[in-house]
Design an enzyme around this catalytic site. Structure first.
Site, PDB file in Angstrom:
ATOM      1  CD  GLU A 399      40.576  29.006  23.946  1.00 17.54           C
ATOM      2  OE1 GLU A 399      40.267  28.244  22.950  1.00 17.54           O
ATOM      3  OE2 GLU A 399      41.625  28.586  24.701  1.00 17.54           O
ATOM      4  CD  GLU A 495      42.353  30.744  18.121  1.00 15.06           C
ATOM      5  OE1 GLU A 495      42.872  31.653  18.647  1.00 15.06           O
ATOM      6  OE2 GLU A 495      42.266  29.525  18.454  1.00 15.06           O
TER       7      GLU A 495
END
Length: 558
Positions: A399, A495
């Site tokens: 990210e 995730e």
């Protein structure tokens, strides 16, 4: 050290492809840094034409004189004689045909197959299994999508920490008659001091439109049985070239069992060039060119678990604790463990535990507020460690775009550079990054050419209209969207999970029973393509949005 691991929570924007209600929100603080020799190729056999020319001595050939027409007798002194000489060359031609029988049968190696699709549609490439008996290095193939205009591809870059001489094998093409042949050559490069060096320059070319470029790369295969999973390819344009993922070796029997509903189909045939059209809409199987097995990407199961080697206070766990945790992950039935960075002796200790337990590692290069330059040392650490038989995937950045640590173009360039460094160190597996869906939608065009598989973090809790029991269906809907962003590339959910404590986010309610319900839903719908977050609660983190950031530990749910 804490400053290097904290990130600012950022809200996700809406999507033109997904309902705003189905977007992930406020989840960036999860991701802090604390946070086949083969038998020798047979000789080429064929027909040989041998031309033999014999040269003889010149031969005198007399020419007969025609009968004389009666005429007055000439004076004696005018008589003359004429002699004509002609030289002939005698040539004899003989053709000899030699038929050679190879001493050994042809050996097929598990190199990537290249298939061209002339029309759009959904195609299925069947699974294949091959056995290799000797170690050999051959030319494999890889591909990258080039934008229109002048572009570069290939090449080898290495990172050294001191003066070093690098001997690097590389694949290239050479003329062979009217065609070209892929060959492996070796170059020696002297790096005078620490730094990054281009050992093999990339190739520069011009393409008038966006083009998938297929080019050779070195591939080394050790003895073993190799499997290539079935592939479902969605072709959205004509004359599309697809490189099948490289075969991966089967794990020894001591390894953790694969999810029961996603067994790898196998055949004993050589890879076929026939592509069968199919109407299936299932997610294509992901694969890797490394020596470690890669998870299936459809169906139920529990593929991977994230692991950070930190104590509740934020320090590094002891080696004994790390080894025990990795053993627990194996005992719970997982096949993969995802690691975010290289600190706290992660490579050495988690690697040792993974080797002992038969687990496969998904490595990480963490990018923080220092940007891509600050992550270069981790690339070097991984390249020097080089335990590639344990690795199926390397994730460069977690990210990083979402957190504002770099731009999409900066990340794409860094991924390409890291891939070259890993390849120079012997890695032949996949490399990617991971971002939430909104970043992929806005930046996919810049990232797709640099990755081998699309990695995303998909957390249903941050959608206020998704209940715990709907978690799996929600993640699958996001995967369906992501599959369209980088055509021809698989999707892996790096995730996913549900918090056990905190404040409600609309219909998304945290709690132990809700976590259990969500994990069950995720396992049933997308478990075989997902890495669950996380092994234990992370009490060293700040509470974050909805006060849930510390409470995602879920190993007890398995």
């Amino acid at each position: 050290m804490k400053a290097a691991i904290l990130a600012t929570a950022a809200a996700l924007t809406g999507s033109a492809l997904a309902d705003v209600a189905h977007m992930r929100r406020g989840h960036d603080s999860f991701h802090h840094r604390r946070a086949m020799h083969a038998q020798e190729p047979e000789e080429t056999c064929g027909c040989t034409t041998e031309v033999i020319t014999f040269y003889g001595s010149p031969t005198l050939v007399p020419i007969s004189t025609p009968s004389a027409t009666p005429t007055p007798a000439p004076a004696p002194e005018t008589t003359s004689t004429e002699e004509v000489t002609t030289t002939l060359h005698s040539t004899s031609t003989s053709t000899v045909t030699v038929t050679a029988t190879p001493e050994t049968p042809e050996v097929t190696l598990p190199t990537p197959g290249v298939t061209s699709f002339s029309s759009t549609g959904v195609y299925t490439i069947p699974a294949t299994t091959l056995t290799v008996t000797d170690t050999t290095t051959v030319c494999g193939a890889t591909s990258t999508e080039l934008p229109s205009g002048t572009a570069t591809y290939g090449g080898v870059t290495t990172v050294v920490e001191t003066s070093t001489t690098v001997v690097c094998p590389y694949a290239t093409v050479k003329p062979s008659g009217s065609t070209v042949t892929s060959v492996i050559e070796t170059t020696t490069y002297v790096c005078p001091s620490a730094g990054t060096y281009t050992v093999v320059p990339p190739t520069t070319t011009y393409v008038p439109t966006s083009t998938v470029m297929v080019y050779p790369t070195p591939a080394t295969f050790t003895p073993g049985t190799y499997t290539q999973d079935a592939q479902t390819v969605t072709v959205t344009r004509t004359d599309y070239t697809y490189v099948c993922p490289t075969f991966h070796p089967e794990l020894p029997s001591s390894s953790a069992p694969a999810p029961t509903t996603s067994a790898v189909p196998t055949t004993t045939a050589v890879p076929t060039s026939t592509v069968v059209p199919s109407s299936t809409t299932s997610v294509p199987a992901s694969s890797s060119s490394s020596s470690a097995e890669v998870p299936q990407t459809t169906g139920s199961g529990q593929m991977g678990m994230t692991y950070s080697p930190y104590t509740n206070a934020g320090g590094c766990k002891s080696k004994a604790d790390v080894l025990q945790d990795i053993a627990t992950i194996k005992q719970k039935g997982f096949t993969h463990v995802r690691v975010y960075s290289t600190d706290c002796s992660s490579l050495e200790w988690i690697g040792e535990g993974a080797k002992q337990q038969g687990l496969i590692m998904i490595l990480g290069v963490y990018i923080d507020s220092s940007g891509v330059s600050g992550a270069q040392s981790q690339v070097t650490d991984i390249a020097n460690w080089a335990e590639w038989d344990l690795v199926s995937l390397i994730v460069v950045g977690n990210e990083a775009i979402q957190n504002g640590y770099c731009t999409a173009s900066e990340l794409a360039s860094f991924i390409t550079s890291a891939k070259q460094a890993f390849k120079a160190a012997g890695y032949s597996g996949q490399v990617t990054t991971t971002e939430p869906i909104n970043v992929w939608e806005s930046s996919g065009s810049a990232l797709c050419s640099s990755i081998d598989i699309l990695g995303a973090n998909i957390h249903p809790f941050f959608n206020s209209e998704v209940t715990a029991s709907q978690a799996g269906k929600f993640v699958q809907s996001q995967v369906d969207i992501l599959e369209k962003i980088c055509p021809g590339k698989d999707v892996i959910n790096l995730e996913t999970g549900w918090p056990s404590k905190g404040s409600a986010n609309g219909l998304a309610i945290p709690g132990t029973s809700q976590q259990s319900e969500a994990i069950k839903s995720l396992r049933n719908d997308v478990g075989a393509l997902s890495v669950f977050f996380s092994f234990s609660n992370d009490l060293w983190k700040s509470p974050g949005a909805f006060d849930v950031e510390q409470y995602w530990g879920c190993i007890d749910q398995f």
